[in-house]
Write a protein that holds these residues in place. Structure first.
Motif, PDB file in Angstrom:
ATOM      1  N   GLY A  57      78.567  37.516  87.741  1.00 54.23           N
ATOM      2  CA  GLY A  57      78.551  36.401  86.802  1.00 54.23           C
ATOM      3  C   GLY A  57      78.157  36.748  85.381  1.00 54.23           C
ATOM      4  O   GLY A  57      77.988  35.842  84.558  1.00 54.23           O
ATOM      5  N   THR A  58      78.005  38.028  85.038  1.00 52.42           N
ATOM      6  CA  THR A  58      77.587  38.387  83.681  1.00 52.42           C
ATOM      7  C   THR A  58      78.685  38.084  82.663  1.00 52.42           C
ATOM      8  O   THR A  58      79.871  38.220  82.946  1.00 52.42           O
ATOM      9  CB  THR A  58      77.206  39.875  83.588  1.00 52.42           C
ATOM     10  N   ARG A  59      78.261  37.682  81.459  1.00 52.76           N
ATOM     11  CA  ARG A  59      79.203  37.333  80.395  1.00 52.76           C
ATOM     12  C   ARG A  59      78.945  38.109  79.103  1.00 52.76           C
ATOM     13  O   ARG A  59      79.843  38.249  78.283  1.00 52.76           O
ATOM     14  CB  ARG A  59      79.104  35.825  80.095  1.00 52.76           C
ATOM     15  N   VAL A  60      77.710  38.611  78.916  1.00 57.09           N
ATOM     16  CA  VAL A  60      77.352  39.314  77.685  1.00 57.09           C
ATOM     17  C   VAL A  60      76.889  40.726  78.036  1.00 57.09           C
ATOM     18  O   VAL A  60      76.105  40.918  78.968  1.00 57.09           O
ATOM     19  CB  VAL A  60      76.230  38.573  76.919  1.00 57.09           C
ATOM     20  N   LEU A  61      77.363  41.709  77.275  1.00 54.72           N
ATOM     21  CA  LEU A  61      76.950  43.095  77.455  1.00 54.72           C
ATOM     22  C   LEU A  61      76.198  43.561  76.215  1.00 54.72           C
ATOM     23  O   LEU A  61      76.729  43.517  75.105  1.00 54.72           O
ATOM     24  CB  LEU A  61      78.170  43.994  77.679  1.00 54.72           C
ATOM     25  N   VAL A  62      74.942  43.979  76.414  1.00 53.13           N
ATOM     26  CA  VAL A  62      74.177  44.656  75.366  1.00 53.13           C
ATOM     27  C   VAL A  62      74.091  46.112  75.778  1.00 53.13           C
ATOM     28  O   VAL A  62      73.591  46.418  76.864  1.00 53.13           O
ATOM     29  CB  VAL A  62      72.773  44.052  75.200  1.00 53.13           C
ATOM     30  N   ILE A  63      74.569  47.022  74.925  1.00 50.45           N
ATOM     31  CA  ILE A  63      74.683  48.418  75.311  1.00 50.45           C
ATOM     32  C   ILE A  63      73.979  49.325  74.314  1.00 50.45           C
ATOM     33  O   ILE A  63      74.068  49.139  73.099  1.00 50.45           O
ATOM     34  CB  ILE A  63      76.177  48.816  75.470  1.00 50.45           C
ATOM     35  N   ASP A  64      73.232  50.290  74.840  1.00 55.30           N
ATOM     36  CA  ASP A  64      72.562  51.288  74.023  1.00 55.30           C
ATOM     37  C   ASP A  64      73.586  52.312  73.534  1.00 55.30           C
ATOM     38  O   ASP A  64      74.692  52.405  74.072  1.00 55.30           O
ATOM     39  CB  ASP A  64      71.472  51.964  74.850  1.00 55.30           C
ATOM     40  N   LYS A  65      73.211  53.087  72.511  1.00 56.04           N
ATOM     41  CA  LYS A  65      74.136  54.083  71.964  1.00 56.04           C
ATOM     42  C   LYS A  65      73.937  55.464  72.581  1.00 56.04           C
ATOM     43  O   LYS A  65      74.777  55.963  73.320  1.00 56.04           O
ATOM     44  CB  LYS A  65      74.005  54.184  70.446  1.00 56.04           C
TER      45      LYS A  65
ATOM     46  N   ALA B 111      73.130  47.899  70.696  1.00 48.01           N
ATOM     47  CA  ALA B 111      71.718  47.870  70.315  1.00 48.01           C
ATOM     48  C   ALA B 111      71.215  49.307  70.249  1.00 48.01           C
ATOM     49  O   ALA B 111      71.228  50.014  71.262  1.00 48.01           O
ATOM     50  CB  ALA B 111      70.896  47.067  71.319  1.00 48.01           C
ATOM     51  N   THR B 112      70.765  49.759  69.083  1.00 45.49           N
ATOM     52  CA  THR B 112      70.392  51.158  68.909  1.00 45.49           C
ATOM     53  C   THR B 112      69.217  51.303  67.958  1.00 45.49           C
ATOM     54  O   THR B 112      68.986  50.454  67.095  1.00 45.49           O
ATOM     55  CB  THR B 112      71.601  51.972  68.371  1.00 45.49           C
TER      56      THR B 112
ATOM     57  N   ALA C 165      79.039  42.775  67.806  1.00 42.41           N
ATOM     58  CA  ALA C 165      77.881  42.780  66.907  1.00 42.41           C
ATOM     59  C   ALA C 165      77.127  44.087  67.066  1.00 42.41           C
ATOM     60  O   ALA C 165      77.200  44.750  68.106  1.00 42.41           O
ATOM     61  CB  ALA C 165      76.961  41.597  67.207  1.00 42.41           C
ATOM     62  N   ILE C 166      76.389  44.470  66.005  1.00 41.55           N
ATOM     63  CA  ILE C 166      75.578  45.687  66.007  1.00 41.55           C
ATOM     64  C   ILE C 166      74.161  45.312  65.606  1.00 41.55           C
ATOM     65  O   ILE C 166      73.943  44.650  64.589  1.00 41.55           O
ATOM     66  CB  ILE C 166      76.134  46.738  65.025  1.00 41.55           C
ATOM     67  N   ALA C 167      73.196  45.726  66.424  1.00 35.45           N
ATOM     68  CA  ALA C 167      71.781  45.580  66.094  1.00 35.45           C
ATOM     69  C   ALA C 167      71.216  46.991  65.964  1.00 35.45           C
ATOM     70  O   ALA C 167      71.133  47.723  66.957  1.00 35.45           O
ATOM     71  CB  ALA C 167      71.050  44.799  67.176  1.00 35.45           C
TER      72      ALA C 167
ATOM     73  N   THR D 183      66.416  41.464  71.150  1.00 39.88           N
ATOM     74  CA  THR D 183      67.870  41.293  71.022  1.00 39.88           C
ATOM     75  C   THR D 183      68.483  40.831  72.336  1.00 39.88           C
ATOM     76  O   THR D 183      69.336  39.929  72.364  1.00 39.88           O
ATOM     77  CB  THR D 183      68.514  42.619  70.581  1.00 39.88           C
ATOM     78  N   VAL D 184      68.038  41.437  73.444  1.00 46.56           N
ATOM     79  CA  VAL D 184      68.537  41.043  74.765  1.00 46.56           C
ATOM     80  C   VAL D 184      68.196  39.582  75.046  1.00 46.56           C
ATOM     81  O   VAL D 184      69.039  38.792  75.496  1.00 46.56           O
ATOM     82  CB  VAL D 184      67.938  41.961  75.857  1.00 46.56           C
ATOM     83  N   VAL D 185      66.944  39.204  74.777  1.00 47.59           N
ATOM     84  CA  VAL D 185      66.512  37.821  75.037  1.00 47.59           C
ATOM     85  C   VAL D 185      67.310  36.837  74.185  1.00 47.59           C
ATOM     86  O   VAL D 185      67.740  35.772  74.671  1.00 47.59           O
ATOM     87  CB  VAL D 185      64.999  37.685  74.770  1.00 47.59           C
ATOM     88  N   ALA D 186      67.549  37.196  72.913  1.00 47.14           N
ATOM     89  CA  ALA D 186      68.287  36.298  72.018  1.00 47.14           C
ATOM     90  C   ALA D 186      69.728  36.112  72.473  1.00 47.14           C
ATOM     91  O   ALA D 186      70.314  35.030  72.282  1.00 47.14           O
ATOM     92  CB  ALA D 186      68.254  36.852  70.589  1.00 47.14           C
TER      93      ALA D 186
END
Length: 640
Positions: free
Chosen positions: A316-324, A473-474, A492-494, A505-508
């Motif tokens: 059920g995941t919809r958003v991916l936050v990925i490290d560099k 997210a890096t 997006a880039i954080a 960033t993950v929580v937001a």
């Protein structure tokens, strides 16, 4: 056939603690009694037939009663109560043949479910079964067989042909040809030379070689994987807990319908027939088999999922936050330039910085240590080392205080460097590391860590699997991050994040849907824990990241993740399909029994057919590997 979810979600685990071998014998007793009774009936010996059927029912009833009492003591109320009432009612109402069939359903059903979950969890069980217990350690020129717990970093270990590598380390002598298929699904062996790192859990497929242990066995990659597998086998999925709640509702409905049939007709056989048809409920059979099948399928492609709950969330995941670093890039950085500042020389700076970085597991730190060793530099042991995840490391080397890290670390300690914020080589995806010695700026080191070749295809495949938003997210500079992901499907880039900011960033991002965080470093652990679903990439990633994550990719690649999502969606869809179809058929049978259209014996046979059907349907999760992978590559929606 019945059991509770708590007793069946683990792969090949006995329900309520009963050994599997004992359950096989208990299934044989009602079968033997049923056969003897039918033979006696055919020979006209109804008294002998009745006795055989009665004994078969009593045997099943005794086993069931012991299990029900054990579970009730734990506060676990399941549909075993229906089977208990059905068998007891059959004996009380003089229906020994129906009772014997119910007893066979119950004991045979446990054996069938154990076989199904055992087959489904075979890949995970194999990982545990292969764990070595001893190793050949060199002691004063003699090889001694010692327990793994006795191994310490620096021990020299002989790995024979066919041996499972017992601990993480590096090749000290010989050439290592390793089969990693059991961990990563890779079909072809890999060849490693001197000083190259070796993962525990791989198999020596070549000639014997000498391994130098890097860490104790309890902290090795394979030991961590075994712990994760055990956690996956015992975890209880939300769908399983939902099945428990629905199971209680089904129990109440069964008793209500049986009571209504008895009150309306005065015929206890109708009430008994309702109980028999409800023994057991497909709700508690399909869910564990389908989920364990999904866990096993994922393990087979190098994706270790910590239980059915993580499998459901993955679907059920919809958003991916990925490290560099180490995630979108290889994490095997290469030193491309070293700008030293007077009065320091390049060799001395590399020696001091690499010596300190021996205490860090960051990919750039490993690259610096490897570069120093390649140049033949002797690296002393650092002391009083402290590491700030995502910022850098500090400590003492040969009486000098050394700091290695980014601009944020240097600003924190008021160490002023020449500008390092100028343009970088975007094509090389470079990163800058600063070195300070005794509080003075000493060097600016530039590393290259280019994008993984599978980065773009993997992100595109994740989009096709239902990921609607991708965020990088890096802790690196924004221009480095922007250069790296140019042309990638990133929304997006954080940048310039410390662990706390990465977690924020993950929580937001939760406002945009369930969040999956993918990372591999120590600094990623808080963000992995904060996400709805944490994914640690690579078997050599930080132990803290693997512990905090819900999923560990055993292969050092993003490629298996889209396939794992497809498997999760397929497992969930098939589980729900089995539940609703099985429940519908069971309810129809119960109504028919209440209306007098099914006898207790006919109801028992009908319910057995339903149970076998839902288990076989749930096992479909194990099939269709090629179709699922092809669908993921094409971007087709998953199909149950």
């Amino acid at each position: 056939m019945t059991t509770t979810i708590a007793g069946s979600i683990g792969a090949d685990r006995p329900a309520a603690g009963w050994p599997t071998r004992l359950r096989e014998w208990l299934a044989f007793v009602p079968l033997l009694g049923l056969c003897i009774g039918l033979t006696a009936q055919a020979l006209g010996r109804l008294d002998l037939a009745t006795a055989a059927w009665t004994l078969a029912t009593v045997a099943g009833l005794a086993v069931l009663l012991a299990q029900v009492v054990t579970r009730l003591a734990r506060g676990d109320i399941g549909l075993d109560l229906v089977a208990l009432l059905a068998m007891g009612g059959a004996l009380a109402l003089g229906e020994p043949l129906a009772g014997a069939v119910i007893a066979l359903m119950y004991t045979g059903g446990q054996a069938l479910e154990a076989y199904a979950t055992g087959r489904a969890g075979r890949a995970m069980t194999a990982l545990i079964a292969r764990q070595p217990r001893t190793a050949l350690r060199a002691e004063g020129g003699v090889l001694r067989d010692v327990a793994l717990a006795a191994l310490v970093p620096g021990d020299r270990i002989l790995v024979r042909v066919g041996d499972v590598v017992p601990v993480d380390g590096w090749v000290a002598a010989g050439r290592a040809v390793l089969d990693r298929s059991s961990l990563t699904g890779e079909a072809l062996p890999v060849t490693l030379g001197a000083n190259e790192p070796v993962l525990s859990g791989t198999v020596n497929a070549g000639t014997p070689f000498t391994l130098v242990a890097e860490r104790p066995a309890a902290q090795s990659t394979y030991a961590g994987i075994v712990r994760l597998v055990e956690a996956a086998r015992s975890a209880k999925a939300p769908m399983a807990r939902l099945a428990d709640r629905y199971g209680l509702a089904f129990l109440g409905l069964t008793l209500l319908l049986a009571g209504a049939a008895l009150a309306a007709t005065g015929d206890p056989l109708r009430a008994l027939a309702v109980l028999v048809v409800a023994t057991p409920c497909p709700l508690i059979l399909a869910v564990p088999v389908a989920l364990v099948s999904g866990l096993s399928r994922a393990a087979g492609i190098g994706v270790l999922i910590k239980g059915g709950g993580a499998l459901e969330r993955l679907a059920g995941t919809r958003v991916l936050v990925i490290d560099k670093t180490g995630t979108l890039t290889h994490g095997s950085a290469r030193l491309v330039s070293a700008q030293t500042l007077a009065p320091f020389g390049e060799a001395e700076i590399l020696r001091l910085a690499a010596a300190l970085d021996q205490a860090s597991g960051h990919p750039v730190a490993r690259a610096l240590v490897a570069e120093a060793r390649t140049r033949g530099l002797t690296l002393p042991q650092p002391t009083m080392v402290t590491e700030s995840p995502g910022a850098g490391v500090a400590g003492w080397v040969d009486g000098r205080h050394v700091r290695v890290g980014g601009a944020r670390l240097m600003r924190r300690h008021a160490v002023s460097f020449p500008s390092v914020d100028g343009p970088l080589d975007a094509a090389a995806a470079t990163a800058t590391v600063l070195v300070a010695v005794d509080g003075a700026p000493a060097a600016i080191l530039t590393f290259s860590d280019p994008l993984r070749a599978d980065g773009h295809p993997a992100l595109a495949a994740l989009r096709a699997c239902g990921i609607e938003r991708v965020v990088l997210a890096t802790g690196d500079r924004r221009d480095v991050a922007e250069a790296l992901v140019a042309g990638l499907p990133v929304d997006a880039i954080a940048a310039d994040l410390d662990p706390a900011a990465k977690t924020a960033t993950v929580v937001a991002e939760r406002r945009n849907g369930p969040v999956m965080m993918v990372g591999d470093g120590l600094n990623d652990a808080p963000a992995l824990a904060a996400a709805d679903l944490g994914v640690a990439l690579g078997a050599r990633g930080a132990a803290a990241a693997a512990e905090a994550a819900d999923i560990v990719l055993l292969v050092d690649s993003l490629t298996p993740l889209p396939h794992a999502i497809r498997i999760a969606k397929r497992a969930r869809a098939i589980a729900l399909q089995s539940v609703w179809v099985g429940l519908g058929l069971s309810l129809a049978g119960m109504v028919a029994a209440a209306l007098g259209q099914l006898t207790p014996l006919q109801g028992a046979l009908a319910q057995e057919a339903i149970d076998v059907m839902v288990i076989l349907n749930a096992l479909r999760v194990l099939g269709g590997a090629g179709e699922t992978r092809a669908a993921a590559d094409r971007g087709d929606p998953p199909e149950p």
